[in-house]
Scaffold this motif. Sequence first.
Motif, PDB file in Angstrom:
ATOM      1  N   THR A  54       0.846  -1.208   0.000  1.00  0.00           N
ATOM      2  CA  THR A  54       0.000   0.000   0.000  1.00  0.00           C
ATOM      3  C   THR A  54       0.876   1.251   0.000  1.00  0.00           C
ATOM      4  O   THR A  54       0.626   2.198  -0.753  1.00  0.00           O
ATOM      5  CB  THR A  54      -0.907   0.021   1.254  1.00  0.00           C
TER       6      THR A  54
ATOM      7  N   PHE B 138      -9.881   8.740 -12.339  1.00  0.00           N
ATOM      8  CA  PHE B 138      -9.899   7.366 -11.844  1.00  0.00           C
ATOM      9  C   PHE B 138      -8.798   7.159 -10.794  1.00  0.00           C
ATOM     10  O   PHE B 138      -9.046   6.614  -9.709  1.00  0.00           O
ATOM     11  CB  PHE B 138      -9.718   6.382 -13.018  1.00  0.00           C
ATOM     12  N   LEU B 139      -7.573   7.622 -11.123  1.00  0.00           N
ATOM     13  CA  LEU B 139      -6.458   7.421 -10.193  1.00  0.00           C
ATOM     14  C   LEU B 139      -6.665   8.206  -8.892  1.00  0.00           C
ATOM     15  O   LEU B 139      -6.298   7.753  -7.812  1.00  0.00           O
ATOM     16  CB  LEU B 139      -5.128   7.819 -10.849  1.00  0.00           C
TER      17      LEU B 139
ATOM     18  N   TYR C  17      -9.561   8.901  -7.458  1.00  0.00           N
ATOM     19  CA  TYR C  17     -10.532   8.188  -6.616  1.00  0.00           C
ATOM     20  C   TYR C  17      -9.930   6.888  -6.075  1.00  0.00           C
ATOM     21  O   TYR C  17     -10.200   6.505  -4.932  1.00  0.00           O
ATOM     22  CB  TYR C  17     -11.847   7.953  -7.378  1.00  0.00           C
ATOM     23  N   ALA C  18      -9.085   6.224  -6.887  1.00  0.00           N
ATOM     24  CA  ALA C  18      -8.414   5.007  -6.398  1.00  0.00           C
ATOM     25  C   ALA C  18      -7.504   5.389  -5.225  1.00  0.00           C
ATOM     26  O   ALA C  18      -7.429   4.672  -4.215  1.00  0.00           O
ATOM     27  CB  ALA C  18      -7.602   4.371  -7.524  1.00  0.00           C
TER      28      ALA C  18
ATOM     29  N   PHE D 137      -9.419   6.038  -2.042  1.00  0.00           N
ATOM     30  CA  PHE D 137      -9.880   4.770  -1.484  1.00  0.00           C
ATOM     31  C   PHE D 137      -8.737   4.106  -0.692  1.00  0.00           C
ATOM     32  O   PHE D 137      -8.907   3.686   0.450  1.00  0.00           O
ATOM     33  CB  PHE D 137     -10.378   3.847  -2.616  1.00  0.00           C
ATOM     34  N   LEU D 138      -7.549   4.070  -1.325  1.00  0.00           N
ATOM     35  CA  LEU D 138      -6.392   3.460  -0.657  1.00  0.00           C
ATOM     36  C   LEU D 138      -6.038   4.204   0.628  1.00  0.00           C
ATOM     37  O   LEU D 138      -5.688   3.586   1.636  1.00  0.00           O
ATOM     38  CB  LEU D 138      -5.181   3.515  -1.577  1.00  0.00           C
TER      39      LEU D 138
END
Length: 186
Positions: free
Chosen positions: A92, A149-150, A152-153, A156-157
Motif C-alpha cells: 500500500t 480514476f487514479l 478516486y483510487a 480509497f487506498l
Amino acid sequence: MNIRNTDTSWGLVSILFHWIMAVLFLGQFWLGWYMQGVKNLLDQYYLYQWHKSFGFLIFGLAVLRALWAITSRRPRLPDEMPAGEKTLARGTHAVLYLLLVILPLTGWSIVSTSPLPIATRFFGLFVIPSLPLGISMHSEQVWSSLHGFLAYAAIFLVGVHVLAALRHHFKTKDDILIRMIWPRRR
Ligand code: HEM
Ligand code: HEM
C-alpha cells in the motif's frame, strides 16, 4: 530527536514529509472535486490554477520524499504482525508513493493536451511549460478520465491506510501510529 529513521522509529524528516503531504493530498483531492462544480468562470479559473500549482508542489515533494525513502532505513514492522499483513502494508505504501508521482503527471498531461490554451502559472510566479504531447479533445478526455480514476483510487487506498493505522492503535495496541507522530528521542 532523531532526524533520520532508525530500525524501529521514523525520524523527523520522514514524519514531516508524511504529514505535510497527507494534508496537501487531502486538500488537493477536495479542491479537484470542488472546482469542477464552480459556475463562475473567473472563480473556476483561479481554483484550477490553485489545483495545478498545489499539484506541482505535491509532485516536487513526492520526488524528494521518494529519494529520501530510497536512501533511508525503514523501521521494522512489529514481529507479531502476520507476514501477509506486512506485505500488504508495504505494498500500500509503495502504491501511494507511485500515485503521488503519477497523479500530477496525468494532471499535467490533461492541461498539455487540452485545445484550450490556458497557461499553468505556478502560484502566479512563473509559467510551467506543457509536456510535448499531441493536442486534441480526445487525448484531453482520456487523460482527464485517467486522472479522475487514479484520484478516486488513491482516496480509497488512503481510506484503507487510515483504517489500518487506527486498527493498529486501538485494536492491536502497538506503536505504529505513535511512531509516525513523534520522532523518538536519541
Ligand atoms: C496529487 C495531486 C493531484 C490530485 C490528488 C488531484 C485530484 C483531482 C481530482 C479529485 C479531480 C476531480 C476528478 C473528478 O471528479 O473527475 C481533479 C481534476 C483535475 N485535475 Fe487534478 N489532482 C492532482 C494534480 C493535478 C495536477 C498537477 C494538475 C495539472 C497540472 C491537475 C489538473 C486537473 C484538471 C485540469 C482537472 C479537471 C479535469 C476535468 O476537467 O475533467 N491535477 N484532480
Ligand atoms: C490522514 C490520516 C493518515 C494517517 C492516520 C496515516 C498513518 C500512517 C502511519 C501510522 C504510518 C506508519 C506505518 C509504519 O510505521 O510502517 C504511515 C505511513 C505512510 N503513509 Fe500515512 N497516514 C495518513 C495519511 C496518508 C496519506 C494521505 C498518504 C498519501 C497519499 C499517506 C502515505 C503514507 C506512506 C507512503 C507511508 C509509508 C511511510 C513513508 O515512507 O513515509 N498517508 N501513515
